[in-house]
Design a protein around this motif. Structure first.
Motif, PDB file in Angstrom:
ATOM      1  N   THR A  53      -5.835  -3.532   0.182  1.00  0.00           N
ATOM      2  CA  THR A  53      -5.743  -2.988  -1.168  1.00  0.00           C
ATOM      3  C   THR A  53      -7.138  -2.756  -1.731  1.00  0.00           C
ATOM      4  OG1 THR A  53      -4.738  -3.296  -3.352  1.00  0.00           O
ATOM      5  CG2 THR A  53      -5.583  -5.282  -2.260  1.00  0.00           C
ATOM      6  N   GLY A  54      -7.202  -2.370  -2.983  1.00  0.00           N
ATOM      7  CA  GLY A  54      -8.472  -2.084  -3.623  1.00  0.00           C
ATOM      8  C   GLY A  54      -8.376  -0.835  -4.474  1.00  0.00           C
ATOM      9  N   TYR A  55      -9.536  -0.350  -4.870  1.00  0.00           N
ATOM     10  CA  TYR A  55      -9.608   0.838  -5.709  1.00  0.00           C
ATOM     11  C   TYR A  55     -10.807   1.659  -5.250  1.00  0.00           C
ATOM     12  CZ  TYR A  55      -9.547   3.801  -9.854  1.00  0.00           C
ATOM     13  OH  TYR A  55      -9.490   4.879 -10.702  1.00  0.00           O
ATOM     14  N   SER A  80       1.138  -4.129   4.379  1.00  0.00           N
ATOM     15  CA  SER A  80       1.197  -3.579   3.029  1.00  0.00           C
ATOM     16  C   SER A  80      -0.141  -2.936   2.695  1.00  0.00           C
ATOM     17  CB  SER A  80       1.522  -4.687   2.017  1.00  0.00           C
ATOM     18  OG  SER A  80       1.632  -4.142   0.722  1.00  0.00           O
ATOM     19  N   ALA A  81      -0.168  -1.612   2.633  1.00  0.00           N
ATOM     20  CA  ALA A  81      -1.381  -0.853   2.321  1.00  0.00           C
ATOM     21  C   ALA A  81      -1.195  -0.217   0.954  1.00  0.00           C
ATOM     22  CB  ALA A  81      -1.648   0.200   3.391  1.00  0.00           C
ATOM     23  N   VAL A  82      -1.855  -0.754  -0.061  1.00  0.00           N
ATOM     24  CA  VAL A  82      -1.588  -0.396  -1.448  1.00  0.00           C
ATOM     25  C   VAL A  82      -2.887  -0.066  -2.175  1.00  0.00           C
ATOM     26  CG1 VAL A  82      -0.558  -1.160  -3.620  1.00  0.00           C
ATOM     27  CG2 VAL A  82       0.355  -2.005  -1.457  1.00  0.00           C
ATOM     28  N   CYS A 106      -9.460  -6.737  -0.183  1.00  0.00           N
ATOM     29  CA  CYS A 106      -9.544  -5.741  -1.246  1.00  0.00           C
ATOM     30  C   CYS A 106     -10.918  -5.090  -1.185  1.00  0.00           C
ATOM     31  CB  CYS A 106      -9.267  -6.338  -2.616  1.00  0.00           C
ATOM     32  SG  CYS A 106     -10.314  -7.706  -3.124  1.00  0.00           S
ATOM     33  N   VAL A 107     -10.959  -3.804  -1.474  1.00  0.00           N
ATOM     34  CA  VAL A 107     -12.152  -2.975  -1.287  1.00  0.00           C
ATOM     35  C   VAL A 107     -12.491  -2.299  -2.607  1.00  0.00           C
ATOM     36  CG1 VAL A 107     -13.142  -1.048   0.013  1.00  0.00           C
ATOM     37  CG2 VAL A 107     -11.492  -2.584   1.121  1.00  0.00           C
ATOM     38  N   MET A 108     -13.763  -2.357  -3.002  1.00  0.00           N
ATOM     39  CA  MET A 108     -14.175  -1.754  -4.269  1.00  0.00           C
ATOM     40  C   MET A 108     -15.668  -1.453  -4.247  1.00  0.00           C
ATOM     41  SD  MET A 108     -13.822  -5.303  -6.420  1.00  0.00           S
ATOM     42  CE  MET A 108     -12.277  -5.635  -5.567  1.00  0.00           C
ATOM     43  N   LYS A 109     -16.100  -0.578  -5.134  1.00  0.00           N
ATOM     44  CA  LYS A 109     -17.527  -0.315  -5.257  1.00  0.00           C
ATOM     45  C   LYS A 109     -18.176  -1.399  -6.111  1.00  0.00           C
ATOM     46  CE  LYS A 109     -19.147   2.872  -7.904  1.00  0.00           C
ATOM     47  NZ  LYS A 109     -19.478   4.211  -8.429  1.00  0.00           N
TER      48      LYS A 109
END
Length: 421
Positions: A53-55, A80-82, A106-109
């Motif tokens: 997940t992440g944004y 679950s890929a969200v 979770c992945v984000m900048k």
């Protein structure tokens, strides 16, 4: 609303997947972009992973593009890929995953980490599940080419007591995803996984390994028994908050022990002939992440490969005191090479000050400041090997000569070449 990947009701694991074959390859060499390496690392993680997940935000937007391109894999294997509505929601999702032994990323900048910090602080304080694990990928932009705030995620991680793992090479970008989950499980801490723009947008050849898929998945769910939830650990209301905080030193000890077992940090002692008085080298370098690769290249350009002791840090927070003490015993001066602010330098100076309290010799530490109070390595924007050659060559000459016989003609030639360009 969040848009999860839709899953197949009755997957056939033997059917042919119509996806990029690089992600199904389990031996040999393949070429990936940096963000793709994160996804392949998730697929190769032992025991499989459960939640991605992440944004999106530069430089890690490509992670989500990659997941979409290979969505048949998470569909078939119940991962679950969200994509969350924002970074805080993705952090809340990984927090929930640790109620059971699930492995979540979770992945984000870098700027997104600001949004997620509240949830991550709570999750990290509660801790990761000893059979699960949480990896928080943070995409930093040292050159500030695509970021509105010149952030350095390392300082936020320290603020919430979350350890940091920083890969240097493309191979580490992939392989250290599994390593990060191991560190997380064995320390019961969330692991911040820091990558920079050049790493995420770059890429290269790597050795691939076997893919693993989770036994518990969306096709084979488990029922969480809320009556068995450990309220002392997971419901963080006073006085549980301060009791959990008191456990950080013990968890850090487990982190360092795990890092030693897995060989995350590495000391290269340098050539025997490079030692000065008292059997110590006149200087040694401490670095991490892509800055370490730039440093290696710069030393090679100056004809100084393997000349000085090098400490390559994988876990950059919190630093292992025993490791710093061991390295300090090899050198007379320490030079810290890191992009952005002096995060490593601050920790090293503090650890060496404590070391001096035990009667051991104090050591000068140079990084953002050079001898005599001169301006050192820049604290803004990033590095490349040319920047390091230009700034480090005079410092090396000053600290190492005449104790070591340097190829001064080659050093001068490199500096002249840079001046002409």
């Amino acid at each position: 609303m969040q848009t999860p990947v839709r899953f197949l009701t009755n997957p056939n694991p033997r059917r042919n997947l119509k996806v990029d074959p690089r992600f199904l390859k389990e031996e040999g060499t393949e070429v990936f972009l940096g963000n793709e390496l994160l996804v392949k690392g998730l697929l190769e993680t032992e025991g499989g992973t459960h939640l991605w997940t992440g944004y999106p935000g530069s430089p890690v937007s490509g992670f989500f593009d990659c997941v979409e391109a290979i969505q048949e894999i998470p569909k078939q294997y119940g991962i679950s890929a969200v994509m969350a509505n924002n970074e805080a929601l993705s952090a809340a999702m990984v927090n929930g995953s640790q109620m059971h032994g699930l492995r979540a990323m979770c992945v984000m900048k870098s700027v997104g980490l600001h949004v997620a910090t509240d949830a991550l602080a709570i999750g990290n304080l509660a801790g990761s599940h000893p059979d699960g694990g949480v990896v928080v990928v943070m995409g930093d932009d040292p050159w500030s080419d695509s970021t509105q705030v010149p952030a350095d995620s390392r300082f936020l991680c320290k603020h919430i007591y979350m350890p940091i793992l920083e890969p240097s090479t493309n191979q580490e970008m992939k392989d250290w995803v599994d390593l990060a989950f191991r560190l997380s499980r064995e320390s019961e801490l969330y692991i911040g996984f820091l990558v920079t723009t050049n790493q995420a947008d770059g890429g290269g050849s790597v050795q691939v390994g076997r893919n693993h898929f989770p036994r518990v998945n969306t096709h084979n769910p488990i029922q969480l028994d809320t009556a068995k939830v450990d309220f002392e650990k997971y419901v963080l209301l006073p006085p549980r908050t301060w009791r959990r905080e008191q456990g950080f030193p013990a968890r850090y000890e487990r982190l360092w022990a795990s890092a030693r077992r897995h060989g995350v940090n590495r000391i290269s002692p340098g050539r025997t002939g490079s030692k000065g008085t008292g059997g110590k080298a006149p200087l040694g370098f401490i670095s991490s992440a892509l800055a370490y690769s730039y440093l290696e290249h710069a030393l090679q350009q100056l004809g100084l490969t393997d000349t000085f002791p090098l400490l390559k840090l994988g876990v950059t927070y919190p630093l292992d005191p025993g490791l710093i003490d061991s390295f300090a015993g090899l050198v007379e001066n320490i030079v810290v090479v890191e992009e952005r602010r002096g995060f490593l330098e601050e920790q090293i100076v503090q650890l060496l000050a404590r070391r001096a309290m035990t009667g051991k010799a104090a050591l000068p530490v140079y990084g953002k400041m050079f001898p005599g109070g001169r301006e050192g390595l820049p604290s803004t924007r990033g590095f490349n090997s040319s920047i390091l050659v230009e700034l480090l060559a005079p410092l090396i000459t000053e600290l190492a000569s005449p104790k070591l016989k340097l190829d001064q003609a080659r050093i001068d030639a490199e500096l002249k070449l840079l001046a002409e360009n």
